[in-house]
Design an enzyme around this catalytic site. Structure first.
Site, PDB file in Angstrom:
ATOM      1  N   HIS A 266     -12.019  20.903 -65.932  1.00 17.07           N
ATOM      2  CA  HIS A 266     -12.134  21.404 -64.546  1.00 17.07           C
ATOM      3  C   HIS A 266     -13.458  20.932 -63.912  1.00 17.07           C
ATOM      4  CE1 HIS A 266     -11.384  24.553 -61.402  1.00 17.07           C
ATOM      5  NE2 HIS A 266     -12.693  24.473 -61.299  1.00 17.07           N
ATOM      6  N   GLU A 267     -14.553  21.208 -64.594  1.00  7.97           N
ATOM      7  CA  GLU A 267     -15.858  20.843 -64.019  1.00  7.97           C
ATOM      8  C   GLU A 267     -16.019  19.323 -63.940  1.00  7.97           C
ATOM      9  OE1 GLU A 267     -17.473  23.143 -62.528  1.00  7.97           O
ATOM     10  OE2 GLU A 267     -16.349  24.806 -63.435  1.00  7.97           O
ATOM     11  N   HIS A 270     -14.631  18.226 -60.711  1.00 11.63           N
ATOM     12  CA  HIS A 270     -15.595  18.418 -59.611  1.00 11.63           C
ATOM     13  C   HIS A 270     -16.632  17.294 -59.617  1.00 11.63           C
ATOM     14  CE1 HIS A 270     -14.399  22.312 -58.023  1.00 11.63           C
ATOM     15  NE2 HIS A 270     -14.521  22.919 -59.192  1.00 11.63           N
ATOM     16  N   GLU A 296     -11.798  21.795 -55.046  1.00 10.33           N
ATOM     17  CA  GLU A 296     -10.996  22.510 -56.027  1.00 10.33           C
ATOM     18  C   GLU A 296      -9.725  21.724 -56.375  1.00 10.33           C
ATOM     19  OE1 GLU A 296     -11.367  25.537 -58.638  1.00 10.33           O
ATOM     20  OE2 GLU A 296     -12.782  24.932 -57.080  1.00 10.33           O
TER      21      GLU A 296
HETATM   22 ZN    ZN Z   1     -13.802  24.886 -59.513  1.00  9.88          ZN
END
Ligand code: ZN
Length: 502
Positions: A266-267, A270, A296
């Site tokens: 997830h990170e 980003h 997101e």
């Molecule tokens: Zn996030």
């Protein structure tokens, strides 16, 4: 002064502001990752000083005058011109910073600091009553701040705009109203099927091995180690100190080894976005991500559409098993895939599966809007929260710790933030559908461990543009549609139909 001179002066101030913001972010990263506890008071002073410098510089009369002149000078340019866009964004941001009187801004900072402290004590004690007056004050100040941005169609527009520039409350409500019944129906269908087993998830997995594996997967999907690093913090996050230093963190749990794995994907999503913004925008307003929902969409795309997909695990599962032979040696790839996608409507948003996550967000948005409109008083909040949880997710919290007190956003004054999570989910599926049309070999590539094609497509279509387009415009440019729930529902239905056999 000429346009050229004004622009040069304005850009040099913007570049200094980027530098100061980078230093501020570095202090924040250190506070969460490295800093000894005794330093928190001093760190508070350091952050306050630099925050003040940034405010004074960005809201100065000189910047206001430069932007007035520049706006006049670029007035003849096509609205789609890069420079016109840069000046328009800078002016909008200047107005954001200066429309709220300094006294109100200081009131907001002290109120949210107090409410966060109250929340930190109230949550473990399950004591909503002690937190409620603080929350009421946060709502009142947020409403006062929204009033500074009149005229608007709805007071919540001004709060939403901080995180999702240009998006209107009514647009989000329309999208969510179309989505809600379909998500509830999907959950109902899944609940009526035979359930999957995910007990392997909670077997012990050595943290040193988890660390190696998270570093491996981040690099595998394209994270550049010469431009970032992976560390540990209580809550995983991504931050950047400039365009060449974008860092991620994760949090290891010995008895839930997949938590750090997915949070790292997830990170990394980003970070890949930040790292992919075209360097030609450096030092300008365009050198930022389009919005929080677009951000997101990138993290969710890597975490879910890649990381929780069957082709990904066709490639990755033998590695996973080799890292954790005791926990996974007897778990087949198919059982693993089904287990990591188990739908188990939870009371807690951050533990929610893909099928139920958006419902947690819709509930919060309805309550936020109701409070900002003055139709819901914070005293009534726990009862309304619990009723809606039961209606949407079929579970009723029996305490406020697992209900209305669970998230940091309201105590922190981040009213307007929540919907960006759900919008990001929708955008991720829209982008994914379009990418598969452009590159049908993506699933097969993943099964061979090749992820560069995905990153290249995202770089070309999303990342490089930075803030050149708003998130709504960018989605439309790429897919031909505005933000649309259909692709996400198609994705969820197809995926869970295969897993749950309905
Ligand atoms: Zn996030």
């Amino acid at each position: 002064m000429s346009l050229e001179e004004n622009l040069q002066r304005f850009r040099s101030i913007s570049a200094e502001l980027s530098t100061l913001t980078g230093i501020q972010a570095l202090l924040g990263w250190d506070q969460q990752v490295m800093m000894p506890v005794a330093a928190s008071e001093e760190r508070g002073q350091q952050l306050a000083l630099i925050g003040g410098l940034i405010y004074d510089k960005s809201a100065s009369d000189e910047v206001g005058k430069l932007l007035d002149e520049l706006s006049r000078e670029v007035g003849d340019l096509d609205a789609d011109n890069d420079l016109a866009r840069e000046i328009k964004l800078a002016k909008h941001s200047y107005e954001q910073a200066t429309k709220v009187p300094k006294a109100l801004m200081m009131d907001f900072i002290t109120t949210t600091a107090r409410s966060q402290t109250a929340w930190i004590q109230a949550k473990p004690a399950n004591d909503y009553a002690s937190f409620q007056p603080h929350l009421q004050r946060v709502i009142e100040i947020s409403r006062e701040m929204a009033d500074c941005f009149k005229p608007w169609d709805h007071p919540y527009d001004a709060l939403l705009d901080q995180y999702e520039p240009g998006m209107k409350t009514a647009e989000v409500q329309d999208i969510f109203n179309a989505l809600r019944p379909r998500q509830i129906e999907l959950l109902r269908q899944i609940a009526s099927c035979e359930q999957v087993d995910d007990s392997f998830r909670f077997a012990r997995m050595d943290v040193a091995m988890q660390r190696k594996l998270t570093e491996y997967v981040a690099g595998l999907i394209g994270y550049e180690w010469q431009r970032g690093r992976l560390d540990e913090s209580l809550h995983p996050f991504t931050t950047n100190f400039g365009r060449e230093d974008v860092r991620i963190t994760t949090h290891f749990k010995e008895n839930d080894g997949l938590s750090a794995f997915f949070s790292t994907m997830h990170e990394t999503g980003h970070a890949l976005y930040e790292l992919g913004i075209d360097r030609r925008w450096n030092g300008t307003w365009l050198s930022n991500a389009a919005s929080m929902s677009m951000h997101e969409s990138q993290s969710r795309l890597w975490e879910n559409l890649v990381g929780r997909s069957q082709p990904f695990w066709q490639f990755f599962y033998p590695t996973m098993q080799a890292f954790f032979p005791e926990a996974l040696g007897n778990v087949s790839q198919e059982s693993f895939y089904r287990g990591i996608n188990k739908v188990n409507p939870s009371l807690i948003r951050i533990e929610a599966d893909e099928a139920s996550y958006n419902l947690h967000i819709m509930l919060r948005l309805e309550l936020e809007i109701g409070m900002i409109e003055g139709k819901i008083h914070s005293r009534e909040l726990p009862a309304i929260w619990n009723d809606k949880m039961e209606e949407y997710l079929g579970h009723r919290p029996d305490n406020d710790r697992e209900g209305v007190l669970q998230d940091v956003h309201w105590p922190g004054g981040m009213i307007g933030y929540f919907s960006t999570y759900a919008l990001g989910n929708l955008i991720s599926a829209q982008l994914w559908e379009k990418m598969l049309q452009d590159q049908p070999s993506v699933p097969e590539d993943m099964a061979w461990g090749h992820f560069a094609g995905i990153l290249q497509w995202l770089r070309e279509n999303v990342h490089r543009h930075g803030l050149r387009y708003s998130s709504q415009d960018l989605v439309k440019r790429i897919t031909g549609h505005g933000i649309d729930p259909d692709p996400y529902m198609r994705y969820l239905t197809e995926k869970y139909r295969a897993i749950y056999q309905f």
